[in-house]
Design an enzyme around this catalytic site. Structure first.
Site, PDB file in Angstrom:
ATOM      1  N   TYR A  17      53.050 -62.958 -11.779  1.00  0.00           N
ATOM      2  CA  TYR A  17      51.651 -62.765 -12.157  1.00  0.00           C
ATOM      3  C   TYR A  17      51.479 -62.372 -13.624  1.00  0.00           C
ATOM      4  O   TYR A  17      50.361 -62.233 -14.094  1.00  0.00           O
ATOM      5  CB  TYR A  17      51.021 -61.675 -11.283  1.00  0.00           C
ATOM      6  CG  TYR A  17      51.808 -60.381 -11.330  1.00  0.00           C
ATOM      7  CD1 TYR A  17      51.641 -59.490 -12.380  1.00  0.00           C
ATOM      8  CD2 TYR A  17      52.753 -60.085 -10.357  1.00  0.00           C
ATOM      9  CE1 TYR A  17      52.392 -58.331 -12.453  1.00  0.00           C
ATOM     10  CE2 TYR A  17      53.499 -58.923 -10.416  1.00  0.00           C
ATOM     11  CZ  TYR A  17      53.311 -58.050 -11.468  1.00  0.00           C
ATOM     12  OH  TYR A  17      54.057 -56.908 -11.541  1.00  0.00           O
ATOM     13  N   GLY A  18      52.580 -62.181 -14.344  1.00  0.00           N
ATOM     14  CA  GLY A  18      52.482 -61.670 -15.714  1.00  0.00           C
ATOM     15  C   GLY A  18      53.296 -62.474 -16.700  1.00  0.00           C
ATOM     16  O   GLY A  18      53.134 -63.685 -16.832  1.00  0.00           O
ATOM     17  N   THR A  19      54.210 -61.795 -17.378  1.00  0.00           N
ATOM     18  CA  THR A  19      54.944 -62.421 -18.481  1.00  0.00           C
ATOM     19  C   THR A  19      55.971 -63.452 -18.037  1.00  0.00           C
ATOM     20  O   THR A  19      56.518 -64.166 -18.877  1.00  0.00           O
ATOM     21  CB  THR A  19      55.636 -61.358 -19.354  1.00  0.00           C
ATOM     22  OG1 THR A  19      56.585 -60.646 -18.559  1.00  0.00           O
ATOM     23  CG2 THR A  19      54.619 -60.393 -19.965  1.00  0.00           C
ATOM     24  N   LEU A  20      56.221 -63.577 -16.735  1.00  0.00           N
ATOM     25  CA  LEU A  20      57.121 -64.631 -16.242  1.00  0.00           C
ATOM     26  C   LEU A  20      56.388 -65.957 -16.035  1.00  0.00           C
ATOM     27  O   LEU A  20      57.012 -66.993 -15.828  1.00  0.00           O
ATOM     28  CB  LEU A  20      57.786 -64.212 -14.929  1.00  0.00           C
ATOM     29  CG  LEU A  20      58.912 -63.188 -15.062  1.00  0.00           C
ATOM     30  CD1 LEU A  20      59.261 -62.596 -13.701  1.00  0.00           C
ATOM     31  CD2 LEU A  20      60.135 -63.823 -15.700  1.00  0.00           C
ATOM     32  N   GLU A  92      63.344 -57.036 -14.241  1.00  0.00           N
ATOM     33  CA  GLU A  92      62.287 -56.131 -13.777  1.00  0.00           C
ATOM     34  C   GLU A  92      62.772 -54.699 -13.572  1.00  0.00           C
ATOM     35  O   GLU A  92      61.982 -53.836 -13.196  1.00  0.00           O
ATOM     36  CB  GLU A  92      61.654 -56.672 -12.493  1.00  0.00           C
ATOM     37  CG  GLU A  92      61.061 -58.061 -12.623  1.00  0.00           C
ATOM     38  CD  GLU A  92      59.869 -58.160 -13.579  1.00  0.00           C
ATOM     39  OE1 GLU A  92      59.527 -57.156 -14.246  1.00  0.00           O
ATOM     40  OE2 GLU A  92      59.274 -59.235 -13.666  1.00  0.00           O
TER      41      GLU A  92
END
EC number: 2.3.2.-
Length: 187
Positions: A17-20, A92
């Site tokens: 949901y983010g920087t990936l 993570e």
């Protein structure tokens, strides 16, 4: 050394949901995993339940495990091999108390033109997969620091001001950055 073919029995479905996600700084890891056969893109998905998605220090995104608060969060679904999952867990900080990986329920979002990878198998319309949540040790403080405000998608707007890991002060740990952030005055 060759890689075994990923099968549903050997893969874990992971919601990013983010920087990936495509277009963001850590997506290079997903690209590496796709190239090595350790991941495949399955589609654009959204959480079935509402969750708070907030930014912490350096505009790092965090999903808070508070179902019923926030928005239906948009993101991308990947099938990941055990080797790929290990690399994601390392990024993570699972073993260091940065994030925790737990189940989340998703539904397929509207179709989007595919940019990379291929859909080797038909992706499910709804499913329970794994997601990386903010660690419980700071989740509540992060929620308070954001004044209970969240967003439904980590976009270029939310990422504005994001600082890559190597560009952050190196004498402080990730958890130190979080402690400083949650104890600082709100904007």
């Amino acid at each position: 050394m060759g890689h075994e073919t990923m099968t549903p029995a050997t893969t874990t479905l992971v919601f990013t949901y983010g920087t990936l996600k495509r277009g963001f700084s850590n997506h290079v890891l997903m690209q590496d995993l796709i190239r090595s056969g350790d991941a495949s893109f399955k589609g654009v998905y959204q959480t079935l339940d509402k969750y708070p998605l907030v930014c912490g220090p350096y505009r790092v995104p965090f999903l808070l495990n508070k179902p019923g608060s926030g928005y239906h969060v948009n993101g991308e679904l990947y099938a990941v091999s055990p080797r790929g999952l290990s690399r994601l867990d390392e990024l993570e900080g699972i073993s260091r108390g940065h994030y925790i990986r737990q189940p989340i329920r998703l539904a397929a979002a509207e179709e989007e033109e595919e940019e990379e990878g291929d859909l080797e198998t038909e992706a499910p319309s709804s499913c329970v997969v794994e997601a990386y949540y903010a660690h419980k040790s700071y989740e509540e403080e992060l929620w308070r620091r954001n004044r209970g405000r969240s967003f439904g998608a980590y976009t270029e707007n939310e990422a504005r001001g994001y600082v890559k890991r190597n560009d952050r002060p190196q004498h402080l740990s990730f958890l130190d950055h979080i402690r400083i952030f949650v104890s600082s005055p709100c904007d």
